[in-house]
Design a protein around this motif. Sequence first.
Motif, mmCIF file in Angstrom:
data_model
loop_
_atom_site.group_PDB
_atom_site.id
_atom_site.type_symbol
_atom_site.label_atom_id
_atom_site.label_comp_id
_atom_site.label_asym_id
_atom_site.label_seq_id
_atom_site.Cartn_x
_atom_site.Cartn_y
_atom_site.Cartn_z
ATOM 1 N N TYR A 216 -2.523 5.538 2.210
ATOM 2 C CA TYR A 216 -2.058 4.594 3.235
ATOM 3 C C TYR A 216 -2.765 4.781 4.578
ATOM 4 C CZ TYR A 216 1.097 2.496 6.663
ATOM 5 O OH TYR A 216 1.603 1.793 7.702
ATOM 6 N N LEU B 267 0.833 -1.202 0.000
ATOM 7 C CA LEU B 267 0.000 0.000 0.000
ATOM 8 C C LEU B 267 0.869 1.253 0.000
ATOM 9 C CD1 LEU B 267 -3.014 0.806 0.171
ATOM 10 C CD2 LEU B 267 -2.767 0.837 2.657
ATOM 11 N N LEU B 268 1.921 1.253 0.801
ATOM 12 C CA LEU B 268 2.809 2.403 0.880
ATOM 13 C C LEU B 268 3.543 2.628 -0.438
ATOM 14 C CD1 LEU B 268 3.680 4.531 2.951
ATOM 15 C CD2 LEU B 268 5.612 3.046 3.540
ATOM 16 N N PRO C 77 0.689 5.631 -1.570
ATOM 17 C CA PRO C 77 1.171 6.297 -0.351
ATOM 18 C C PRO C 77 0.205 7.362 0.157
ATOM 19 C CG PRO C 77 2.412 7.025 -2.276
ATOM 20 C CD PRO C 77 1.604 5.837 -2.707
#
Length: 369
Positions: free
Chosen positions: A297, A289-290, A294
């Motif tokens: 997140y 996800l990051l 980002p």
Amino acid sequence: MTACPLPLDSVAPADVAPARRRGRGAPANRSGRFERESREDFDDGWGALEDLPAFATQIAHERPRSLITRNESPDIGFERSINPYRGCEHGCVYCFARPTHAFLGLSPGLDFETWLTVKDGAADLLRRELSAPSYQPKTIAIGTNTDPYQPTERRHRVMREVLQVLAEACHPVAIVTKSAHVLRDLDLLAPMAAKGLVKVALSVTTLDRGLARTMEPRASTPERRLDAIKALACAGVPAAVMVAPVIPGVTDHEMETILTRAQAAGASEAGYILLRLPLETQDLFGAWLLENFPDKYRKVLSLLRSTRDGKLYDSSWGKRMTGTGPYAWTLGRRFELACERLGFGKHKTKLRSDLFISPQAGGVQLSLF
């Protein structure tokens, strides 16, 4: 490594270079939670990581003592299941089955999708289990842990052989997959469906082809899954759609569209599951996800925590599939309203067990009388 909930402001970064994991889902390959030592790639300044090869699929073989797994969880709609493979080459980054690879001394990360185990002799073993004098037939679920139609099935055909045994025995089976490769077995599925012995669910997470490629890199494209639903329905095989998993802030807005497209393709039933992140899956999904979203997140993890009493995962029966709280409630109501509008659930397929014929297993001593 012991998995723990991810704080909102930090996460372990991806530790495998993108070039080495091209076509794979997990961004890391850290040791499983049962290992005494934690190992990960580290650049010591000499550029050694650049010389490491890309992750390739490795196949191991095993001969299990039993094939049918019994389930006692009250919030799952089946009592028996079969998993032809350990690990899954589809590489879905969110897969809740990833932590099971730790029991093999392997990483739930990239090892899960590259180190696969084929269950040899599955068909013969199934015949023996179905031939037991005490065996009583009930629907067997296939695809609830790892996908039976993942790419390696094209070569090893374990699912095909298992399905042939079930067809010969007139045994009910429910299949869940993310692969259009299920259509290879229409010659078996269609006659079974005519007897009320089979139904197939296609899992559709997103209709965004680019997102699907990043999130579930070796599964069939969303369009091909919808085409598979159409082909199954046209062949008389009861087809369902699973909007699973629903990822807060990433795919949740697509729920109604997925259901509408699936219904138009011929799906007669539908279900959904909220994103589940047990154990090491939390670190893997957080890193993914990051890397890919980002800006989303914090929002995604915050929404997920709101459905798990402040945690990223709650394994409590009755809560783990749909969560609790306002967001989870809204998701559930959206699903119910869409299903009511589209006519899902009016004619739920019930599979038959009364046609079962006990197969004659190889090696079973026959009666003299």
